[in-house]
Write a protein that holds these residues in place. Structure first.
Motif, PDB file in Angstrom:
ATOM      1  N   ASP A 116       0.833  -1.217   0.000  1.00 42.22           N
ATOM      2  CA  ASP A 116       0.000   0.000   0.000  1.00 42.22           C
ATOM      3  C   ASP A 116       0.865   1.264   0.000  1.00 42.22           C
ATOM      4  OD1 ASP A 116      -2.344  -1.681   0.278  1.00 42.22           O
ATOM      5  OD2 ASP A 116      -1.752  -1.941   2.361  1.00 42.22           O
TER       6      ASP A 116
ATOM      7  N   TYR B 182     -14.078  -7.358   5.899  1.00 44.01           N
ATOM      8  CA  TYR B 182     -13.023  -6.871   5.014  1.00 44.01           C
ATOM      9  C   TYR B 182     -13.625  -5.933   3.972  1.00 44.01           C
ATOM     10  CZ  TYR B 182      -9.175  -6.274   1.949  1.00 44.01           C
ATOM     11  OH  TYR B 182      -8.183  -5.670   1.219  1.00 44.01           O
TER      12      TYR B 182
ATOM     13  N   GLY C  48     -10.052  -2.118  -0.914  1.00 47.03           N
ATOM     14  CA  GLY C  48      -9.542  -0.750  -1.090  1.00 47.03           C
ATOM     15  C   GLY C  48      -8.341  -0.730  -2.004  1.00 47.03           C
ATOM     16  N   GLY C  49      -8.241  -1.692  -2.894  1.00 46.93           N
ATOM     17  CA  GLY C  49      -7.102  -1.741  -3.805  1.00 46.93           C
ATOM     18  C   GLY C  49      -7.335  -0.843  -4.993  1.00 46.93           C
ATOM     19  N   SER C  50      -8.046  -1.386  -5.988  1.00 48.07           N
ATOM     20  CA  SER C  50      -8.232  -0.583  -7.198  1.00 48.07           C
ATOM     21  C   SER C  50      -9.336   0.452  -7.006  1.00 48.07           C
ATOM     22  CB  SER C  50      -8.475  -1.488  -8.402  1.00 48.07           C
ATOM     23  OG  SER C  50      -9.819  -1.567  -8.707  1.00 48.07           O
TER      24      SER C  50
ATOM     25  N   GLN D 194      -3.056 -10.229   4.313  1.00 45.78           N
ATOM     26  CA  GLN D 194      -2.561  -9.964   5.678  1.00 45.78           C
ATOM     27  C   GLN D 194      -3.691  -9.547   6.615  1.00 45.78           C
ATOM     28  OE1 GLN D 194      -1.539  -8.640   2.878  1.00 45.78           O
ATOM     29  NE2 GLN D 194      -1.278  -6.422   2.955  1.00 45.78           N
TER      30      GLN D 194
ATOM     31  N   PRO E 123     -15.781  -9.236   0.378  1.00 45.96           N
ATOM     32  CA  PRO E 123     -15.218  -9.536  -0.925  1.00 45.96           C
ATOM     33  C   PRO E 123     -13.785  -9.043  -1.015  1.00 45.96           C
ATOM     34  CG  PRO E 123     -16.539  -7.551  -1.040  1.00 45.96           C
ATOM     35  CD  PRO E 123     -16.580  -8.006   0.388  1.00 45.96           C
TER      36      PRO E 123
ATOM     37  N   ASN F 172      -9.958  -9.155  -3.828  1.00 44.28           N
ATOM     38  CA  ASN F 172      -9.301  -9.694  -5.028  1.00 44.28           C
ATOM     39  C   ASN F 172      -8.889 -11.149  -4.782  1.00 44.28           C
ATOM     40  OD1 ASN F 172      -6.999  -9.567  -3.432  1.00 44.28           O
ATOM     41  ND2 ASN F 172      -6.235  -7.700  -4.391  1.00 44.28           N
TER      42      ASN F 172
ATOM     43  N   TYR G 168      -6.151 -12.461  -3.904  1.00 43.33           N
ATOM     44  CA  TYR G 168      -5.318 -12.691  -2.702  1.00 43.33           C
ATOM     45  C   TYR G 168      -6.205 -12.800  -1.459  1.00 43.33           C
ATOM     46  CZ  TYR G 168      -1.586 -11.513  -5.880  1.00 43.33           C
ATOM     47  OH  TYR G 168      -0.732 -11.520  -6.961  1.00 43.33           O
TER      48      TYR G 168
ATOM     49  N   GLY H 216     -14.957 -13.317  -4.839  1.00 42.60           N
ATOM     50  CA  GLY H 216     -13.783 -12.758  -5.517  1.00 42.60           C
ATOM     51  C   GLY H 216     -14.134 -11.743  -6.586  1.00 42.60           C
TER      52      GLY H 216
ATOM     53  N   SER I 126     -15.421  -9.482  -9.468  1.00 40.22           N
ATOM     54  CA  SER I 126     -16.826  -9.319  -9.878  1.00 40.22           C
ATOM     55  C   SER I 126     -17.099  -9.916 -11.251  1.00 40.22           C
ATOM     56  CB  SER I 126     -17.170  -7.831  -9.920  1.00 40.22           C
ATOM     57  OG  SER I 126     -16.958  -7.276  -8.651  1.00 40.22           O
TER      58      SER I 126
ATOM     59  N   GLU J 274     -22.274 -14.443 -10.508  1.00 38.46           N
ATOM     60  CA  GLU J 274     -22.499 -13.612  -9.311  1.00 38.46           C
ATOM     61  C   GLU J 274     -23.743 -12.749  -9.542  1.00 38.46           C
ATOM     62  OE1 GLU J 274     -19.681 -10.471  -8.801  1.00 38.46           O
ATOM     63  OE2 GLU J 274     -20.366 -10.030  -6.759  1.00 38.46           O
TER      64      GLU J 274
ATOM     65  N   HIS K  94     -24.664  -6.926  -1.876  1.00 37.25           N
ATOM     66  CA  HIS K  94     -23.779  -7.061  -3.041  1.00 37.25           C
ATOM     67  C   HIS K  94     -22.584  -7.978  -2.766  1.00 37.25           C
ATOM     68  CE1 HIS K  94     -20.911  -3.342  -2.248  1.00 37.25           C
ATOM     69  NE2 HIS K  94     -20.367  -4.449  -1.782  1.00 37.25           N
TER      70      HIS K  94
ATOM     71  N   LEU L  81     -21.397 -11.333  -2.824  1.00 38.46           N
ATOM     72  CA  LEU L  81     -22.015 -12.479  -3.499  1.00 38.46           C
ATOM     73  C   LEU L  81     -20.957 -13.484  -3.949  1.00 38.46           C
ATOM     74  CD1 LEU L  81     -24.338 -10.267  -5.723  1.00 38.46           C
ATOM     75  CD2 LEU L  81     -25.110 -11.692  -3.827  1.00 38.46           C
TER      76      LEU L  81
HETATM   77  N1  NAD Z   1     -17.908 -10.850  -5.060  1.00 43.09           N
HETATM   78  C1  NAD Z   1     -18.275  -9.769  -4.434  1.00 43.09           C
HETATM   79  O1  NAD Z   1     -19.243  -9.790  -3.676  1.00 43.09           O
HETATM   80  C2  NAD Z   1     -17.517  -8.491  -4.614  1.00 43.09           C
HETATM   81  C3  NAD Z   1     -17.988  -7.292  -4.058  1.00 43.09           C
HETATM   82  C4  NAD Z   1     -17.211  -6.148  -4.175  1.00 43.09           C
HETATM   83  C5  NAD Z   1     -15.986  -6.205  -4.836  1.00 43.09           C
HETATM   84  N2  NAD Z   1     -15.559  -7.376  -5.362  1.00 43.09           N
HETATM   85  C6  NAD Z   1     -14.248  -7.533  -5.982  1.00 43.09           C
HETATM   86  O2  NAD Z   1     -13.304  -7.261  -4.974  1.00 43.09           O
HETATM   87  C7  NAD Z   1     -12.063  -6.980  -5.594  1.00 43.09           C
HETATM   88  C8  NAD Z   1     -11.356  -5.863  -4.875  1.00 43.09           C
HETATM   89  O3  NAD Z   1     -10.026  -5.959  -5.263  1.00 43.09           O
HETATM   90  P1  NAD Z   1      -8.974  -4.807  -5.057  1.00 43.09           P
HETATM   91  O4  NAD Z   1      -7.661  -5.317  -5.561  1.00 43.09           O
HETATM   92  O5  NAD Z   1      -9.509  -3.559  -5.619  1.00 43.09           O
HETATM   93  O6  NAD Z   1      -8.931  -4.572  -3.485  1.00 43.09           O
HETATM   94  P2  NAD Z   1      -8.614  -5.543  -2.267  1.00 43.09           P
HETATM   95  O7  NAD Z   1      -8.795  -4.709  -1.055  1.00 43.09           O
HETATM   96  O8  NAD Z   1      -9.341  -6.814  -2.364  1.00 43.09           O
HETATM   97  O9  NAD Z   1      -7.079  -5.888  -2.410  1.00 43.09           O
HETATM   98  C9  NAD Z   1      -6.077  -4.935  -2.219  1.00 43.09           C
HETATM   99  C10 NAD Z   1      -4.944  -5.569  -1.474  1.00 43.09           C
HETATM  100  O10 NAD Z   1      -4.468  -6.717  -2.169  1.00 43.09           O
HETATM  101  C11 NAD Z   1      -3.138  -6.952  -1.824  1.00 43.09           C
HETATM  102  N3  NAD Z   1      -2.336  -7.212  -3.015  1.00 43.09           N
HETATM  103  C12 NAD Z   1      -2.379  -6.535  -4.191  1.00 43.09           C
HETATM  104  N4  NAD Z   1      -1.446  -7.039  -5.041  1.00 43.09           N
HETATM  105  C13 NAD Z   1      -0.819  -8.049  -4.376  1.00 43.09           C
HETATM  106  C14 NAD Z   1       0.232  -8.957  -4.719  1.00 43.09           C
HETATM  107  N5  NAD Z   1       0.820  -8.921  -5.916  1.00 43.09           N
HETATM  108  N6  NAD Z   1       0.626  -9.855  -3.795  1.00 43.09           N
HETATM  109  C15 NAD Z   1       0.018  -9.908  -2.584  1.00 43.09           C
HETATM  110  N7  NAD Z   1      -0.985  -9.065  -2.211  1.00 43.09           N
HETATM  111  C16 NAD Z   1      -1.383  -8.155  -3.095  1.00 43.09           C
HETATM  112  C17 NAD Z   1      -2.640  -5.715  -1.118  1.00 43.09           C
HETATM  113  O11 NAD Z   1      -2.467  -6.013   0.230  1.00 43.09           O
HETATM  114  C18 NAD Z   1      -3.738  -4.692  -1.287  1.00 43.09           C
HETATM  115  O12 NAD Z   1      -3.907  -3.873  -0.145  1.00 43.09           O
HETATM  116  C19 NAD Z   1     -12.366  -6.672  -7.049  1.00 43.09           C
HETATM  117  O13 NAD Z   1     -11.932  -7.770  -7.824  1.00 43.09           O
HETATM  118  C20 NAD Z   1     -13.883  -6.588  -7.078  1.00 43.09           C
HETATM  119  O14 NAD Z   1     -14.388  -7.001  -8.312  1.00 43.09           O
HETATM  120  C21 NAD Z   1     -16.300  -8.511  -5.259  1.00 43.09           C
END
Ligand code: NAD
Ligand code: HSO
Ligand code: ZN
Length: 432
Positions: A56, A127, A130-132, A189, A210, A212, A214, A235, A237, A326, A367, A369
């Motif tokens: 981060d 959780y 807050g990544g992308s 983490q 939800p 990513n 990881y 995971g 979307s 989803e 949301h 899911l």
């Molecule tokens: N299924 C559902 O209900 C739902 C709902 C909302 C969002 N989403 C999905 O959630 C996801 C959110 O993902 P995001 O990445 O924006 O945020 P996130 O918060 O899930 O992940 C960000 C974190 O991932 C870790 N990370 C990033 N790259 C890494 C690497 N190479 N190695 C290890 N750790 C790493 C970091 O710690 C970072 O803080 C999106 O894919 C979105 O589509 C799904």
């Protein structure tokens, strides 16, 4: 632009392959996540600080924000933005409040009374991605049912921003939910921290939310390594749109892009009875992409997406049920007739005027899911996810006499004499 397949020319194996998404073929994600989990288990807060610095880009002295800091951040957003979050909160609350139903007590035989009671899970971990993109809406989607369920301790984790804080929208949602602290940790983490506990982050009984690949992998590993359970694999979307000639290609393109812009690993699938519609959607996608700030991400997700031509809406549903999306959107005048045929989906959006985004934010449904085909067996988050349902039974003397011999026979046929005795000893006292 979308790769296009003809449903009736696909073999069963090809369909199986087509519906696979977000697998981790070389265990790359799993290896990384395993290392992160063991580091957090060993080094606690120090590991969280190191990962915040690595992933981060922020060196944190303190791993949380307290009530005062949350209050100040919450006050930084406009009244209009606060109002929108309040309306979402209220709609989510109204929809989820209907889910706490009291069940009937039943006498299965005279004097044998059985019932179930609901108890909240005491400590829950939420959780918030807050990544992308930072998703305050997810905080409402998880926090509202947790509050309705009556969970005593709500631990919230989200990746820190570059200033070592969270944004004002997250802070305002914390205020609405009366959560007084937020932990500044993200990714695998954060999941590990909530599962093992660290000096700063409390250990919880169940982890929600939800994220990513990881985050999602960490949740599934934690579930097998500890006694901490998870809501479901939620995971990257995804959306599947079923559309016929009555659909508006621009609406379809907008809905596909709404999920594609979440990230490169999102998937958007169009299943249509009409080939011309697919080419019109492709045109609309190209047009709409031009004005999207997150066009690059959405473009990558579209490369990972496709269209399927089917000869009937029945076959469209067949494909969709195999895919188990989803989000399922049905853009057809026939939507009412199709509802019963939906067997596997996280959440469904019906008709031409129901964009998936309304469910992401404010219609009231959740949301959070299941993705990657888990909608075949999991439901989305609800109040049920935050409670246990404990069964109770009580026997009167009539009840024991009514049921006793049945249990004695069943215990004997399983060769479990002590089970039989527990009944017989009471029956003989009753008969004395
Ligand atoms: N299924 C559902 O209900 C739902 C709902 C909302 C969002 N989403 C999905 O959630 C996801 C959110 O993902 P995001 O990445 O924006 O945020 P996130 O918060 O899930 O992940 C960000 C974190 O991932 C870790 N990370 C990033 N790259 C890494 C690497 N190479 N190695 C290890 N750790 C790493 C970091 O710690 C970072 O803080 C999106 O894919 C979105 O589509 C799904
Ligand atoms: N579409 C996401 C679930 O896959 C939820 C979300 C939050 N904000 C915007 N969308
Ligand atoms: Zn979304």
């Amino acid at each position: 632009m979308l790769k296009t397949y003809q449903y009736d020319q696909l073999s069963l194996e090809e369909i199986d392959e087509l519906i696979l998404r977000n697998t981790d073929p070389n265990n790359q994600i799993q290896d990384t996540v395993e290392q992160i989990i063991s580091k957090v288990k060993e080094d606690g807060d120090d590991a969280l600080k190191q990962f915040a610095s690595r992933y981060d880009q922020i060196d944190l002295e303190q791993l949380y924000l307290d009530e005062g800091e949350i209050e100040a951040l919450a006050n930084s957003i406009s009244r209009e933005q606060q109002r929108a979050l309040e309306i979402a909160f209220q709609n989510i609350y109204k929809f989820h409040a209907t889910q706490l139903k009291k069940e009937r007590t039943i006498e299965t035989m005279p004097g044998v009374t059985c019932w179930r009671e609901v108890r909240p899970i005491e400590k829950v971990g939420l959780y918030i991605p807050g990544g992308s993109a930072v998703l305050p809406s997810t905080l409402l989607m998880l926090g509202v049912p947790a509050r309705i369920a009556g969970c005593k301790e709500i631990v919230v984790c989200s990746p820190p921003q570059k200033d070592g804080k969270v944004n004002g929208f997250i802070a305002y949602c914390l205020k609405l939910l009366q959560v007084k602290k937020i932990y500044l940790t993200g990714g695998a983490q954060a999941v590990a921290a909530m599962a093992f506990g660290t000096a700063s982050v409390p250990r919880v009984d169940k982890i929600f939310g939800p994220g990513n690949q990881y985050v999602t992998k960490a949740k599934s590993l934690i579930q097998s390594l500890t006694q901490v359970s998870i809501d479901m694999p939620a995971g990257p979307s995804e959306v599947l749109v079923i559309a016929d000639e009555t659909a508006n290609p621009a609406y379809i393109a907008a809905d596909l892009l709404a999920q594609a812009e979440h990230g490169a690993d999102s998937q958007a699938v169009l299943v249509s009875t009409n080939e011309t519609l697919i080419s019109n959607v492709n045109e609309a996608l190209a047009n709409q992409l031009r004005s999207l700030p997150r066009a690059a991400l959405a473009q990558k997700a579209l490369e990972n997406s496709y269209a399927v031509i089917v000869d009937s809406l029945e076959n469209a549903l067949l494909f969709s049920n195999k895919y188990a999306p989803e989000h399922l959107i049905i853009q057809s005048d026939q939507w009412k007739k199709m509802v019963n045929g939906v067997l596997n989906a996280g959440s469904v959006f019906l008709g031409h005027l129901t964009p998936e985004s309304v469910g992401d934010y404010a219609s009231g449904t959740n949301h959070t899911l299941p993705t990657s085909g888990y909608a075949r067996s999991y439901s989305g988050v609800s109040v049920d996810s935050f409670v246990k349902k404990i069964t109770f039974q009580q026997l009167s003397s009539t009840g024991l006499q009514q049921i006793g011999s049945t249990v004695e026979i069943l215990a004997e046929l399983e060769g479990l004499q002590a089970h039989k005795n527990a009944v017989s000893i009471r029956l003989s006292d009753l008969n004395d």
